[in-house]
Design a protein around this motif. Structure first.
Motif, short mmCIF file in Angstrom:
data_model
loop_
_atom_site.label_atom_id
_atom_site.label_comp_id
_atom_site.label_asym_id
_atom_site.label_seq_id
_atom_site.Cartn_x
_atom_site.Cartn_y
_atom_site.Cartn_z
N GLU A 21 38.34 1.54 39.00
CA GLU A 21 38.51 2.38 40.19
C GLU A 21 38.13 1.61 41.46
OE1 GLU A 21 39.88 5.54 40.52
OE2 GLU A 21 40.52 4.98 38.50
N GLU A 22 37.07 0.81 41.40
CA GLU A 22 36.67 -0.01 42.55
C GLU A 22 37.74 -1.05 42.86
OE1 GLU A 22 32.89 -1.64 41.45
OE2 GLU A 22 31.86 0.29 41.62
N LEU A 23 38.25 -1.70 41.81
CA LEU A 23 39.31 -2.70 42.01
C LEU A 23 40.56 -2.05 42.59
CD1 LEU A 23 39.03 -4.83 38.74
CD2 LEU A 23 38.34 -5.49 41.06
N ARG A 24 40.89 -0.86 42.11
CA ARG A 24 42.07 -0.15 42.62
C ARG A 24 41.90 0.18 44.10
NH1 ARG A 24 47.37 0.37 41.61
NH2 ARG A 24 48.06 2.10 42.83
N ALA A 25 40.72 0.62 44.49
CA ALA A 25 40.46 0.90 45.90
C ALA A 25 40.58 -0.37 46.74
CB ALA A 25 39.08 1.54 46.07
N PHE A 27 42.39 -2.98 45.98
CA PHE A 27 43.81 -3.32 45.99
C PHE A 27 44.56 -2.46 47.01
CE2 PHE A 27 48.10 -2.46 44.25
CZ PHE A 27 48.62 -3.73 44.35
N ASP A 28 44.30 -1.16 47.01
CA ASP A 28 44.97 -0.27 47.96
C ASP A 28 44.68 -0.67 49.41
OD1 ASP A 28 46.05 1.16 45.86
OD2 ASP A 28 44.58 2.80 45.98
N LYS A 29 43.43 -1.03 49.70
CA LYS A 29 43.07 -1.48 51.05
C LYS A 29 43.78 -2.79 51.39
CE LYS A 29 38.47 0.57 51.00
NZ LYS A 29 37.05 0.28 50.83
N ALA A 30 43.82 -3.70 50.43
CA ALA A 30 44.44 -5.01 50.67
C ALA A 30 45.93 -4.88 50.95
CB ALA A 30 44.20 -5.94 49.49
N VAL A 31 46.65 -4.07 50.16
CA VAL A 31 48.10 -3.96 50.38
C VAL A 31 48.42 -3.23 51.68
CG1 VAL A 31 48.80 -4.18 47.97
CG2 VAL A 31 48.40 -1.92 48.92
N ALA A 32 47.54 -2.33 52.10
CA ALA A 32 47.77 -1.64 53.37
C ALA A 32 47.51 -2.56 54.56
CB ALA A 32 46.89 -0.39 53.45
N ALA A 33 46.58 -3.49 54.40
CA ALA A 33 46.20 -4.36 55.52
C ALA A 33 47.00 -5.66 55.58
CB ALA A 33 44.71 -4.70 55.42
N HIS A 34 47.52 -6.11 54.46
CA HIS A 34 48.22 -7.40 54.41
C HIS A 34 49.63 -7.26 54.97
CE1 HIS A 34 48.68 -11.47 52.87
NE2 HIS A 34 49.91 -11.13 52.56
N LEU A 94 48.73 -10.00 45.43
CA LEU A 94 47.45 -9.33 45.63
C LEU A 94 46.96 -8.69 44.34
CD1 LEU A 94 48.12 -7.73 49.12
CD2 LEU A 94 46.43 -9.50 48.61
N HIS A 95 47.87 -8.11 43.58
CA HIS A 95 47.49 -7.49 42.31
C HIS A 95 46.89 -8.54 41.38
CE1 HIS A 95 47.90 -5.56 38.38
NE2 HIS A 95 47.82 -4.41 39.06
N ALA A 96 47.52 -9.70 41.30
CA ALA A 96 47.00 -10.77 40.45
C ALA A 96 45.63 -11.24 40.93
CB ALA A 96 47.98 -11.94 40.43
N GLU A 97 45.45 -11.30 42.25
CA GLU A 97 44.16 -11.73 42.79
C GLU A 97 43.07 -10.70 42.52
OE1 GLU A 97 44.65 -12.61 46.94
OE2 GLU A 97 46.06 -14.24 46.55
N VAL A 98 43.39 -9.42 42.68
CA VAL A 98 42.38 -8.38 42.52
C VAL A 98 42.08 -8.10 41.05
CG1 VAL A 98 41.88 -5.91 42.91
CG2 VAL A 98 42.85 -7.29 44.75
N PHE A 99 43.13 -8.00 40.23
CA PHE A 99 42.95 -7.60 38.84
C PHE A 99 43.01 -8.77 37.85
CE2 PHE A 99 44.50 -3.69 40.80
CZ PHE A 99 43.57 -2.77 40.32
N GLY A 100 43.26 -9.98 38.34
CA GLY A 100 43.46 -11.12 37.45
C GLY A 100 42.34 -11.40 36.49
N SER A 101 41.12 -11.22 36.91
CA SER A 101 39.99 -11.55 36.04
C SER A 101 39.50 -10.35 35.23
CB SER A 101 38.82 -12.07 36.88
OG SER A 101 38.35 -11.06 37.74
#
Length: 108
Positions: A21-25, A27-34, A94-101
């Protein structure tokens, strides 16, 4: 046969869910800002799009006097299509960067 409850596994699953849930939040912030900027081949049209896919700006560089309306409309459509593809690429990156690990419960 009674099944034993593995409290440690349940706790770990809850922790992982919260982490997702933290990663999803994030990710959502990153895609809105990028934002991604895409140009026409001659650099005269620029479309700025967020990774979500929202167009935030369209800029025309130079005059429009030499352009036919149909040609200009075709170029705008082409750049907007390219911007949508660029937004999709940015989301995937961005998804790969946020959720990759992130590891699954099975993979520990």
């Amino acid at each position: 046969m009674a099944r034993e409850i593995d409290e440690a596994w349940i706790d770990e699953a809850i922790d992982r869910y919260r982490h997702i849930e933290e990663l999803r939040a994030d990710f959502d912030k990153a895609v809105a800002a990028h934002t991604v900027s895409v140009h026409s081949p001659d650099q005269s049209i620029e479309v700025v799009v967020t990774a979500v896919g929202d167009i935030v700006d369209v800029r025309v560089h130079g005059g429009l006097q030499h352009r036919q309306p149909a040609e200009f409309a075709r170029e705008i459509r082409s750049v907007v299509t390219s911007a949508a593809e660029a937004a999709r690429w940015a989301r995937e990156k961005l998804h790969a960067e946020v959720f990759g690990s992130f590891r699954t419960l099975e993979g520990h």
